[in-house]
Design a protein around this motif. Structure first.
Motif, PDB file in Angstrom:
ATOM      1  N   GLN A 239       0.832  -1.207   0.000  1.00 35.99           N
ATOM      2  CA  GLN A 239       0.000   0.000   0.000  1.00 35.99           C
ATOM      3  C   GLN A 239       0.867   1.258   0.000  1.00 35.99           C
ATOM      4  OE1 GLN A 239      -3.365  -0.167   2.629  1.00 35.99           O
ATOM      5  NE2 GLN A 239      -3.443   2.063   2.866  1.00 35.99           N
ATOM      6  N   TRP A 240       1.915   1.244   0.796  1.00 37.05           N
ATOM      7  CA  TRP A 240       2.843   2.376   0.872  1.00 37.05           C
ATOM      8  C   TRP A 240       3.505   2.622  -0.481  1.00 37.05           C
ATOM      9  CZ3 TRP A 240       8.488   1.503   2.159  1.00 37.05           C
ATOM     10  CH2 TRP A 240       9.172   2.718   2.299  1.00 37.05           C
ATOM     11  N   GLN A 241       3.873   1.548  -1.151  1.00 38.32           N
ATOM     12  CA  GLN A 241       4.621   1.667  -2.401  1.00 38.32           C
ATOM     13  C   GLN A 241       3.772   2.081  -3.609  1.00 38.32           C
ATOM     14  OE1 GLN A 241       8.259   1.014  -3.258  1.00 38.32           O
ATOM     15  NE2 GLN A 241       7.986   1.998  -1.276  1.00 38.32           N
ATOM     16  N   ARG A 242       2.465   2.009  -3.475  1.00 30.17           N
ATOM     17  CA  ARG A 242       1.604   2.421  -4.609  1.00 30.17           C
ATOM     18  C   ARG A 242       1.751   3.903  -4.914  1.00 30.17           C
ATOM     19  NH1 ARG A 242      -2.875  -0.419  -1.940  1.00 30.17           N
ATOM     20  NH2 ARG A 242      -2.633  -2.618  -2.483  1.00 30.17           N
ATOM     21  N   TYR A 243       2.036   4.664  -3.912  1.00 26.89           N
ATOM     22  CA  TYR A 243       2.231   6.104  -4.090  1.00 26.89           C
ATOM     23  C   TYR A 243       3.648   6.342  -4.579  1.00 26.89           C
ATOM     24  CZ  TYR A 243       2.938  11.018  -2.751  1.00 26.89           C
ATOM     25  OH  TYR A 243       3.241  12.354  -2.759  1.00 26.89           O
ATOM     26  N   ARG A 244       3.784   6.978  -5.750  1.00 27.09           N
ATOM     27  CA  ARG A 244       5.101   7.160  -6.355  1.00 27.09           C
ATOM     28  C   ARG A 244       5.531   8.626  -6.397  1.00 27.09           C
ATOM     29  NH1 ARG A 244       7.416   3.498  -4.942  1.00 27.09           N
ATOM     30  NH2 ARG A 244       9.146   4.140  -6.286  1.00 27.09           N
ATOM     31  N   GLY A 245       4.942   9.439  -5.522  1.00 26.47           N
ATOM     32  CA  GLY A 245       5.347  10.829  -5.444  1.00 26.47           C
ATOM     33  C   GLY A 245       4.687  11.686  -6.510  1.00 26.47           C
ATOM     34  N   GLU A 246       5.114  12.947  -6.548  1.00 21.98           N
ATOM     35  CA  GLU A 246       4.519  13.913  -7.480  1.00 21.98           C
ATOM     36  C   GLU A 246       5.628  14.777  -8.071  1.00 21.98           C
ATOM     37  OE1 GLU A 246       2.159  16.013  -4.658  1.00 21.98           O
ATOM     38  OE2 GLU A 246       1.370  14.108  -3.903  1.00 21.98           O
ATOM     39  N   VAL A 247       5.432  15.184  -9.314  1.00 20.78           N
ATOM     40  CA  VAL A 247       6.391  16.081  -9.957  1.00 20.78           C
ATOM     41  C   VAL A 247       6.159  17.502  -9.442  1.00 20.78           C
ATOM     42  CG1 VAL A 247       7.111  17.075 -12.167  1.00 20.78           C
ATOM     43  CG2 VAL A 247       6.497  14.643 -12.017  1.00 20.78           C
ATOM     44  N   ASP A 248       7.255  18.194  -9.139  1.00 19.91           N
ATOM     45  CA  ASP A 248       7.145  19.608  -8.778  1.00 19.91           C
ATOM     46  C   ASP A 248       6.969  20.395 -10.080  1.00 19.91           C
ATOM     47  OD1 ASP A 248       7.809  22.364  -8.269  1.00 19.91           O
ATOM     48  OD2 ASP A 248       8.652  21.724  -6.348  1.00 19.91           O
ATOM     49  N   PRO A 249       5.799  20.996 -10.308  1.00 25.27           N
ATOM     50  CA  PRO A 249       5.546  21.638 -11.606  1.00 25.27           C
ATOM     51  C   PRO A 249       6.469  22.809 -11.906  1.00 25.27           C
ATOM     52  CG  PRO A 249       3.782  22.151 -10.035  1.00 25.27           C
ATOM     53  CD  PRO A 249       4.638  21.104  -9.401  1.00 25.27           C
ATOM     54  N   GLU A 250       6.896  23.531 -10.868  1.00 23.37           N
ATOM     55  CA  GLU A 250       7.802  24.659 -11.102  1.00 23.37           C
ATOM     56  C   GLU A 250       9.170  24.189 -11.577  1.00 23.37           C
ATOM     57  OE1 GLU A 250       7.636  28.206  -8.392  1.00 23.37           O
ATOM     58  OE2 GLU A 250       6.540  26.789  -7.136  1.00 23.37           O
ATOM     59  N   VAL A 251       9.634  23.095 -11.001  1.00 20.68           N
ATOM     60  CA  VAL A 251      10.932  22.559 -11.408  1.00 20.68           C
ATOM     61  C   VAL A 251      10.848  21.993 -12.826  1.00 20.68           C
ATOM     62  CG1 VAL A 251      12.760  20.903 -10.875  1.00 20.68           C
ATOM     63  CG2 VAL A 251      11.564  22.080  -9.016  1.00 20.68           C
ATOM     64  N   LEU A 252       9.750  21.313 -13.139  1.00 23.30           N
ATOM     65  CA  LEU A 252       9.594  20.771 -14.490  1.00 23.30           C
ATOM     66  C   LEU A 252       9.527  21.901 -15.517  1.00 23.30           C
ATOM     67  CD1 LEU A 252       9.246  18.451 -16.439  1.00 23.30           C
ATOM     68  CD2 LEU A 252       6.789  18.434 -15.893  1.00 23.30           C
ATOM     69  N   ASP A 253       8.820  22.963 -15.211  1.00 21.46           N
ATOM     70  CA  ASP A 253       8.772  24.118 -16.118  1.00 21.46           C
ATOM     71  C   ASP A 253      10.174  24.681 -16.346  1.00 21.46           C
ATOM     72  OD1 ASP A 253       6.054  23.931 -16.430  1.00 21.46           O
ATOM     73  OD2 ASP A 253       5.569  25.565 -15.048  1.00 21.46           O
ATOM     74  N   PHE A 254      10.964  24.737 -15.272  1.00 17.23           N
ATOM     75  CA  PHE A 254      12.333  25.240 -15.375  1.00 17.23           C
ATOM     76  C   PHE A 254      13.185  24.329 -16.265  1.00 17.23           C
ATOM     77  CE2 PHE A 254      16.615  24.691 -13.458  1.00 17.23           C
ATOM     78  CZ  PHE A 254      17.187  25.851 -13.957  1.00 17.23           C
ATOM     79  N   VAL A 255      13.037  23.014 -16.084  1.00 19.11           N
ATOM     80  CA  VAL A 255      13.779  22.053 -16.916  1.00 19.11           C
ATOM     81  C   VAL A 255      13.446  22.262 -18.386  1.00 19.11           C
ATOM     82  CG1 VAL A 255      13.938  19.595 -17.519  1.00 19.11           C
ATOM     83  CG2 VAL A 255      14.110  20.308 -15.127  1.00 19.11           C
ATOM     84  N   ARG A 256      12.162  22.413 -18.677  1.00 21.21           N
ATOM     85  CA  ARG A 256      11.743  22.632 -20.065  1.00 21.21           C
ATOM     86  C   ARG A 256      12.301  23.938 -20.614  1.00 21.21           C
ATOM     87  NH1 ARG A 256       5.436  20.946 -18.889  1.00 21.21           N
ATOM     88  NH2 ARG A 256       5.657  18.689 -19.277  1.00 21.21           N
ATOM     89  N   GLU A 257      12.272  24.942 -19.799  1.00 16.49           N
ATOM     90  CA  GLU A 257      12.763  26.269 -20.185  1.00 16.49           C
ATOM     91  C   GLU A 257      14.264  26.222 -20.463  1.00 16.49           C
ATOM     92  OE1 GLU A 257      13.475  29.994 -17.357  1.00 16.49           O
ATOM     93  OE2 GLU A 257      11.386  29.325 -17.323  1.00 16.49           O
TER      94      GLU A 257
END
Length: 206
Positions: free
Chosen positions: A86-104
């Motif tokens: 049950q614990w392992q089903r959750y795989r975290g979340e992407v930080d949208p600000e960091v992803l935007d920065f990576v794309r930029e």
């Protein structure tokens, strides 16, 4: 004399690009009558963690060892396995600000690599989180057999980026990794949150 301007960026995964909601693990621990923080404590025990980070055991085997250790607390192997699953089903979340920065940054001509101590589940996690194709290279400790903060890890990462260490800027939320990167010749920023993005944009000057 100042450093050369960085032309490549190496970004840590957990704690930078991926964030974890601590209430998820806490909820599982409450549901199964476990002490707070025990899942992470067992999983991150260095003798248990180091082999999976260097690819000597699989993620599945690592979680089996966590279940086995947890059985001592619960006295019930099936409940221990269920709690870990049950614990392992959750795989975290992407930080949208960091992803935007990576794309930029990539759009501005900066090569961006993911530099992470991870297991053989990393590719599946990147797929599940929609990150496939968002990075130029992925440097996974379990695939190369050495983990941060070893100098050899950063040498492999720079080779993957096709960029000399002096031109690579590394971002991580752990002091040990930052020190290791600097020893290997990279410039490095200790990540404290999205407020650091302003500095990174200025440092990369894309």
């Amino acid at each position: 004399m100042g450093r050369e301007r960085a032309t490549a960026l190496l970004v840590d995964f957990d704690g930078v690009l991926r964030r974890w909601d601590p209430t998820v693990a806490a909820g599982v621990e409450r549901e199964y009558g476990l002490s707070e923080g025990v899942l992470t404590e067992i999983a991150m025990h260095w003798g248990r963690l180091q082999p999976v980070l260097t690819g000597r055991v699989s993620h599945a085997d690592w979680m089996t060892s966590v279940s086995d250790a947890l059985t001592d607390s619960l006295g019930d192997p099936e409940r221990a396995r269920a709690a870990v699953e049950q614990w392992q089903r959750y795989r975290g979340e992407v930080d949208p600000e960091v992803l935007d920065f990576v794309r930029e940054a990539r759009a501005g001509g900066i090569r961006v690599g993911l530099g992470t101590n991870a297991t053989d589940l990393l590719d599946a996690d990147l797929d599940a989180l929609g990150l496939v194709g968002e990075l130029d290279v992925v440097v996974n400790s379990s695939k190369i057999g050495v983990h941060k903060p070893a100098k050899e890890y950063f040498q492999a990462a720079c080779e993957a980026l096709g960029t000399p260490p002096a031109r690579v800027l590394f971002v991580d939320d752990e002091d040990r990794a930052i020190r290791g990167a600097r020893v290997a010749g990279l410039s490095a920023l200790r990540w404290s949150g999205p407020a650091d993005l302003r500095y990174l944009r200025a440092a990369l000057a894309y």
